[in-house]
Design a protein around this motif. Structure first.
Motif, mmCIF file in Angstrom:
data_model
loop_
_atom_site.group_PDB
_atom_site.id
_atom_site.type_symbol
_atom_site.label_atom_id
_atom_site.label_comp_id
_atom_site.label_asym_id
_atom_site.label_seq_id
_atom_site.Cartn_x
_atom_site.Cartn_y
_atom_site.Cartn_z
ATOM 1 N N ASP A 92 3.655 -4.162 17.801
ATOM 2 C CA ASP A 92 5.054 -4.535 17.630
ATOM 3 C C ASP A 92 5.978 -3.757 18.555
ATOM 4 O O ASP A 92 7.027 -4.254 18.963
ATOM 5 C CB ASP A 92 5.487 -4.268 16.185
ATOM 6 N N ARG B 201 -3.598 -10.194 9.837
ATOM 7 C CA ARG B 201 -2.729 -9.407 8.953
ATOM 8 C C ARG B 201 -1.909 -8.428 9.758
ATOM 9 O O ARG B 201 -2.362 -7.849 10.730
ATOM 10 C CB ARG B 201 -3.567 -8.676 7.909
ATOM 11 N N LYS B 202 -0.684 -8.231 9.315
ATOM 12 C CA LYS B 202 0.247 -7.311 9.945
ATOM 13 C C LYS B 202 0.737 -6.338 8.890
ATOM 14 O O LYS B 202 0.948 -6.715 7.734
ATOM 15 C CB LYS B 202 1.417 -8.119 10.498
ATOM 16 N N LEU B 203 0.892 -5.086 9.260
ATOM 17 C CA LEU B 203 1.305 -4.058 8.316
ATOM 18 C C LEU B 203 2.651 -3.499 8.762
ATOM 19 O O LEU B 203 2.803 -3.080 9.906
ATOM 20 C CB LEU B 203 0.246 -2.965 8.278
ATOM 21 N N TYR C 159 -9.508 -6.035 17.430
ATOM 22 C CA TYR C 159 -10.305 -6.600 16.344
ATOM 23 C C TYR C 159 -11.796 -6.603 16.666
ATOM 24 O O TYR C 159 -12.591 -7.161 15.924
ATOM 25 C CB TYR C 159 -9.826 -8.013 16.004
ATOM 26 N N LEU D 71 0.831 -1.190 0.000
ATOM 27 C CA LEU D 71 0.000 0.000 0.000
ATOM 28 C C LEU D 71 0.874 1.252 0.000
ATOM 29 O O LEU D 71 1.989 1.247 0.520
ATOM 30 C CB LEU D 71 -0.883 0.043 1.250
ATOM 31 N N LEU E 159 -1.165 8.150 16.403
ATOM 32 C CA LEU E 159 -2.137 8.089 15.313
ATOM 33 C C LEU E 159 -3.070 6.913 15.527
ATOM 34 O O LEU E 159 -2.636 5.791 15.755
ATOM 35 C CB LEU E 159 -1.429 7.929 13.971
ATOM 36 N N PHE F 213 -7.083 6.880 8.853
ATOM 37 C CA PHE F 213 -6.376 7.437 9.990
ATOM 38 C C PHE F 213 -7.052 8.699 10.517
ATOM 39 O O PHE F 213 -7.621 9.473 9.738
ATOM 40 C CB PHE F 213 -4.932 7.793 9.609
ATOM 41 N N GLY F 214 -6.949 8.910 11.809
ATOM 42 C CA GLY F 214 -7.323 10.181 12.392
ATOM 43 C C GLY F 214 -6.214 11.193 12.151
ATOM 44 O O GLY F 214 -5.185 10.877 11.553
ATOM 45 N N SER G 183 -8.425 -6.682 8.425
ATOM 46 C CA SER G 183 -7.347 -6.702 9.409
ATOM 47 C C SER G 183 -6.031 -6.279 8.780
ATOM 48 O O SER G 183 -5.871 -6.258 7.580
ATOM 49 C CB SER G 183 -7.199 -8.091 10.019
ATOM 50 N N GLY G 184 -5.075 -5.953 9.642
ATOM 51 C CA GLY G 184 -3.728 -5.608 9.193
ATOM 52 C C GLY G 184 -3.585 -4.173 8.767
ATOM 53 O O GLY G 184 -2.552 -3.771 8.262
ATOM 54 N N GLY G 185 -4.596 -3.371 8.985
ATOM 55 C CA GLY G 185 -4.486 -1.965 8.614
ATOM 56 C C GLY G 185 -4.606 -1.750 7.126
ATOM 57 O O GLY G 185 -4.386 -0.659 6.624
ATOM 58 N N THR G 186 -4.944 -2.798 6.372
ATOM 59 C CA THR G 186 -5.110 -2.643 4.934
ATOM 60 C C THR G 186 -6.157 -1.583 4.638
ATOM 61 O O THR G 186 -7.260 -1.645 5.146
ATOM 62 C CB THR G 186 -5.567 -3.993 4.326
ATOM 63 N N GLU G 187 -5.771 -0.618 3.829
ATOM 64 C CA GLU G 187 -6.670 0.476 3.476
ATOM 65 C C GLU G 187 -7.325 1.050 4.717
ATOM 66 O O GLU G 187 -8.534 1.196 4.810
ATOM 67 C CB GLU G 187 -7.730 -0.008 2.483
ATOM 68 N N ALA G 188 -6.499 1.344 5.687
ATOM 69 C CA ALA G 188 -7.000 1.890 6.939
ATOM 70 C C ALA G 188 -7.255 3.381 6.806
ATOM 71 O O ALA G 188 -6.632 4.069 5.992
ATOM 72 C CB ALA G 188 -5.985 1.639 8.056
ATOM 73 N N TYR H 107 0.533 5.298 1.230
ATOM 74 C CA TYR H 107 -0.236 6.290 1.952
ATOM 75 C C TYR H 107 0.433 7.633 1.756
ATOM 76 O O TYR H 107 1.645 7.741 1.593
ATOM 77 C CB TYR H 107 -0.278 5.971 3.452
ATOM 78 N N TYR I 234 -0.990 3.835 16.467
ATOM 79 C CA TYR I 234 0.392 3.888 16.014
ATOM 80 C C TYR I 234 1.103 5.029 16.730
ATOM 81 O O TYR I 234 0.499 6.037 17.099
ATOM 82 C CB TYR I 234 0.476 4.152 14.504
ATOM 83 N N PHE J 81 -4.984 6.759 2.714
ATOM 84 C CA PHE J 81 -4.717 5.693 1.751
ATOM 85 C C PHE J 81 -4.724 6.237 0.330
ATOM 86 O O PHE J 81 -5.598 7.034 -0.045
ATOM 87 C CB PHE J 81 -5.763 4.590 1.903
#
Lengths: 115, 113
Positions: free
Chosen positions: B59, A101-103, B50, A34, B90, B104-105, B97-102, A36, B35, A46
């Motif tokens: 992490d 999923r992990k990003l 979730y 992705l 953030l 953000f504030g 899941s995984g922040g795909t196409e997340a 951003y 984040y 995104f």
């Protein structure tokens, strides 16, 4: 050890020209990538994504190219506009052991488009 | 237009104070994330959820805690702020899941003096 690397911290381009932002990754398990865009004092938004089964995805002025053998992707912006000036983050996604999923994020490249 | 909000945008607070950073989204997303980003550094995931009553550490180790009592609300709390907590925080939410196409504030820039 960074798994997603954006080796150019900054890039300056003339308005109307092409901007090319690069991203390299080390983990072959990444299956989704992705981009951003982040303006100062705002959260990332995104921009565009690509699955590892593709080598190109296009959305208007933005195209992402993926070279899996080189573990490299790039974002092309054509033509570049002053409003494109922002920090661009590359991110890569994979499923972890728990099937979640992990990003993983790169450090970002600051793009300046000059009028 | 993304509907995820963080308050406050900026916070300067003294050492030892308890603080809560608010994050709310109106998109009905189950997945939410916090984040942390220091200047010139990558985004690090410190917490994720979730769904309601589900929270996990990310992490990057963080002394902050989170709660998810309602789908739309994912606050982050620091019981005793320290200068080392100075950073940008953030919040994000996603449908997958995984922040795909997340989404953000706008972030909270925290400074602990």
């Amino acid at each position: 050890d960074q798994q997603v690397k954006q080796n150019s911290p900054s890039l300056s381009v003339q308005e109307g020209r092409i901007s090319i932002l690069n991203c390299d990754y080390t983990n072959s398990m990444f299956d989704y990538f992705l981009w951003y865009k982040k303006y100062p004092a705002e959260g990332p938004t995104f921009l565009i994504s690509i699955s590892s089964i593709k080598d190109k995805n296009e959305d208007g002025r933005f195209t992402v190219f993926l070279n899996k053998s080189a573990k490299h992707l790039s974002l092309h912006i054509v033509p570049s506009q002053p409003g494109d000036s922002a920090v661009y983050f590359c991110a890569a996604s994979l499923r972890n052991a728990g099937n979640n999923r992990k990003l993983i994020w790169g450090l970002g490249t600051s793009l300046a488009v000059n009028p | 237009e993304a509907d995820i909000y963080q308050t406050p945008r900026y916070l300067v607070i003294g050492t030892g104070k308890k603080i809560t950073l608010e994050c709310s989204q109106t998109m009905g997303h189950d997945k939410m994330y916090w984040y942390q980003q220091d200047p010139g550094m990558e985004l690090h995931l410190i917490h994720y959820s979730y769904g309601v009553n589900s929270t996990e550490k990310g992490d990057l180790s963080s002394e902050s805690t989170v709660s998810r009592i309602r789908t739309e609300h994912f606050p982050l709390t620091l019981e005793s702020a320290r200068p080392s907590h100075t950073s940008q925080y953030l919040c994000a939410s996603s449908e997958y899941s995984g922040g795909t196409e997340a989404f953000f504030g706008q972030g909270t820039r925290l400074t602990v003096v």
